[in-house]
Scaffold this motif. Sequence first.
Motif, PDB file in Angstrom:
ATOM      1  N   SER A  38      91.926  55.815  14.581  1.00 29.64           N
ATOM      2  CA  SER A  38      92.124  54.627  15.428  1.00 29.64           C
ATOM      3  C   SER A  38      90.950  53.679  15.248  1.00 29.64           C
ATOM      4  O   SER A  38      89.877  54.087  14.763  1.00 29.64           O
ATOM      5  N   PRO A  39      91.092  52.422  15.674  1.00 28.72           N
ATOM      6  CA  PRO A  39      89.947  51.502  15.640  1.00 28.72           C
ATOM      7  C   PRO A  39      88.781  51.969  16.505  1.00 28.72           C
ATOM      8  O   PRO A  39      87.626  51.683  16.190  1.00 28.72           O
ATOM      9  N   ALA A  40      89.073  52.693  17.576  1.00 29.75           N
ATOM     10  CA  ALA A  40      88.009  53.151  18.469  1.00 29.75           C
ATOM     11  C   ALA A  40      87.133  54.217  17.825  1.00 29.75           C
ATOM     12  O   ALA A  40      86.037  54.497  18.319  1.00 29.75           O
ATOM     13  N   ALA A  41      87.584  54.807  16.729  1.00 28.71           N
ATOM     14  CA  ALA A  41      86.800  55.849  16.053  1.00 28.71           C
ATOM     15  C   ALA A  41      85.677  55.265  15.217  1.00 28.71           C
ATOM     16  O   ALA A  41      84.843  56.012  14.693  1.00 28.71           O
ATOM     17  N   VAL A  42      85.641  53.957  15.071  1.00 28.20           N
ATOM     18  CA  VAL A  42      84.623  53.300  14.249  1.00 28.20           C
ATOM     19  C   VAL A  42      83.589  52.664  15.157  1.00 28.20           C
ATOM     20  O   VAL A  42      83.920  51.779  15.957  1.00 28.20           O
ATOM     21  N   ALA A  43      82.358  53.122  15.051  1.00 27.36           N
ATOM     22  CA  ALA A  43      81.288  52.532  15.846  1.00 27.36           C
ATOM     23  C   ALA A  43      81.023  51.112  15.364  1.00 27.36           C
ATOM     24  O   ALA A  43      81.291  50.764  14.211  1.00 27.36           O
ATOM     25  N   LEU A 105      97.994  39.833  20.847  1.00 26.64           N
ATOM     26  CA  LEU A 105      97.864  41.249  20.520  1.00 26.64           C
ATOM     27  C   LEU A 105      96.438  41.623  20.099  1.00 26.64           C
ATOM     28  O   LEU A 105      95.845  42.573  20.623  1.00 26.64           O
ATOM     29  N   LEU A 106      95.871  40.872  19.156  1.00 24.42           N
ATOM     30  CA  LEU A 106      94.567  41.234  18.615  1.00 24.42           C
ATOM     31  C   LEU A 106      93.447  41.225  19.650  1.00 24.42           C
ATOM     32  O   LEU A 106      92.671  42.186  19.726  1.00 24.42           O
ATOM     33  N   PRO A 107      93.301  40.169  20.465  1.00 22.71           N
ATOM     34  CA  PRO A 107      92.199  40.187  21.436  1.00 22.71           C
ATOM     35  C   PRO A 107      92.270  41.365  22.397  1.00 22.71           C
ATOM     36  O   PRO A 107      91.241  41.944  22.746  1.00 22.71           O
ATOM     37  N   ALA A 113      88.997  48.335  22.170  1.00 22.00           N
ATOM     38  CA  ALA A 113      88.257  49.167  21.226  1.00 22.00           C
ATOM     39  C   ALA A 113      86.760  48.913  21.277  1.00 22.00           C
ATOM     40  O   ALA A 113      85.973  49.693  20.733  1.00 22.00           O
ATOM     41  N   GLY A 114      86.359  47.817  21.942  1.00 23.38           N
ATOM     42  CA  GLY A 114      84.946  47.504  22.060  1.00 23.38           C
ATOM     43  C   GLY A 114      84.346  46.873  20.825  1.00 23.38           C
ATOM     44  O   GLY A 114      83.132  46.883  20.646  1.00 23.38           O
ATOM     45  N   HIS A 115      85.186  46.296  19.962  1.00 18.33           N
ATOM     46  CA  HIS A 115      84.684  45.677  18.734  1.00 18.33           C
ATOM     47  C   HIS A 115      84.413  44.197  18.958  1.00 18.33           C
ATOM     48  O   HIS A 115      85.290  43.454  19.380  1.00 18.33           O
ATOM     49  N   ALA A 211      94.960  44.493  28.792  1.00 14.67           N
ATOM     50  CA  ALA A 211      94.495  45.877  28.798  1.00 14.67           C
ATOM     51  C   ALA A 211      93.931  46.216  30.174  1.00 14.67           C
ATOM     52  O   ALA A 211      93.141  45.447  30.741  1.00 14.67           O
ATOM     53  N   VAL A 212      94.344  47.351  30.714  1.00 16.79           N
ATOM     54  CA  VAL A 212      93.942  47.743  32.068  1.00 16.79           C
ATOM     55  C   VAL A 212      93.582  49.224  32.098  1.00 16.79           C
ATOM     56  O   VAL A 212      94.038  50.006  31.256  1.00 16.79           O
ATOM     57  N   PRO A 213      92.785  49.652  33.089  1.00 11.35           N
ATOM     58  CA  PRO A 213      92.550  51.087  33.273  1.00 11.35           C
ATOM     59  C   PRO A 213      93.841  51.791  33.675  1.00 11.35           C
ATOM     60  O   PRO A 213      94.761  51.173  34.232  1.00 11.35           O
ATOM     61  N   ALA A 214      93.895  53.090  33.440  1.00  5.77           N
ATOM     62  CA  ALA A 214      95.117  53.847  33.727  1.00  5.77           C
ATOM     63  C   ALA A 214      95.507  53.785  35.200  1.00  5.77           C
ATOM     64  O   ALA A 214      96.698  53.792  35.530  1.00  5.77           O
TER      65      ALA A 214
END
Length: 332
Positions: A38-43, A105-107, A113-115, A211-214
Amino acid sequence: MAHALSCEPADRDSAEKAISALYSLIGSARPEFRWVGSPAAVAERSAESTVANRLLARVSKVREPLYHWRRYRAPGDEPIFRHEHMSEVDKLVGVPLERDIRDTLLPALRDAAGHKGFTWYGQHDAFWVARLDAHRRVFAPGRADPALDAWTALARSCGWWWPGDDECVIADRPTVFALDDVPDAQRLHRDDGPAAVYPDGWAVHFWHGTAVPAWVLDDPTPARIDAERNIEVRRCALERLGWPDYLARAGTRLVATAPDPGNPGFELRLYDLPAWDAPSRLLLAVNGSVERDGTRRQYGLRVPKWFTDPVDAAAWTYGLAGAQYATLLRRT
């Protein structure tokens, strides 16, 4: 859009061949490839690579026809189309894809993902790849452009990717993309689980594109809403819970009601509001225009605590006096 929203397993062979071709075009050797789930796996990549900078320079040449339309010429150095023709292609292809992918979608995925640095988006680069592909098909069929071919292959085969001088990291495509069921909307949305799920388990909940918290979907209580400092998350949680439930369970006091002069047939309701950020009151109104699904959305507006008349409070949100707002025929 089918490529941008694809949840099929990545075509790793095609993706690696396309990236190798791009490296070759800028004079670099084929890198080692590392696939992640996933994108989140990349620091966050703090140092820019030479390859990344060269690719940025190379893509500017690929995009040049969008800004210098006379590059496509017929024999005799005569333009083969007029500028308004390109504008029509942009309107039919570029504009809707930019709206749904680049601006919506992208933003949302990038923030989740924190990028914050530069990223190549693979399937989500489809918004600009498709524009160039359409221009070439219409105005210069058969025109060779190896760089555009490579970026097109990436949009059809993989998720996000990060080029380095010796190593290139590539993310798999998602396994789930759940979308709004509103016609012509391409927003991520799901009310019974995460709307975006990736092979390594990274998942993001979305409420109509945000995007929201669960907890916003699973348990949106008044206490959690009152404690939330992010205005957009709070808005989504209020929509999820519903204003009637929130107002009843939060112990708010109804101050006054009045017919809405700018929205005939609907009512303005003024409440005391819990101190989210500062003491205030809440004006509950009904949207003046119909949503894409045919409903009218209720929304709450914070107004200063000194208002006692809902019409005056509604007027204040438009920068008007109550007497002026009362003369409106229709608001939107």
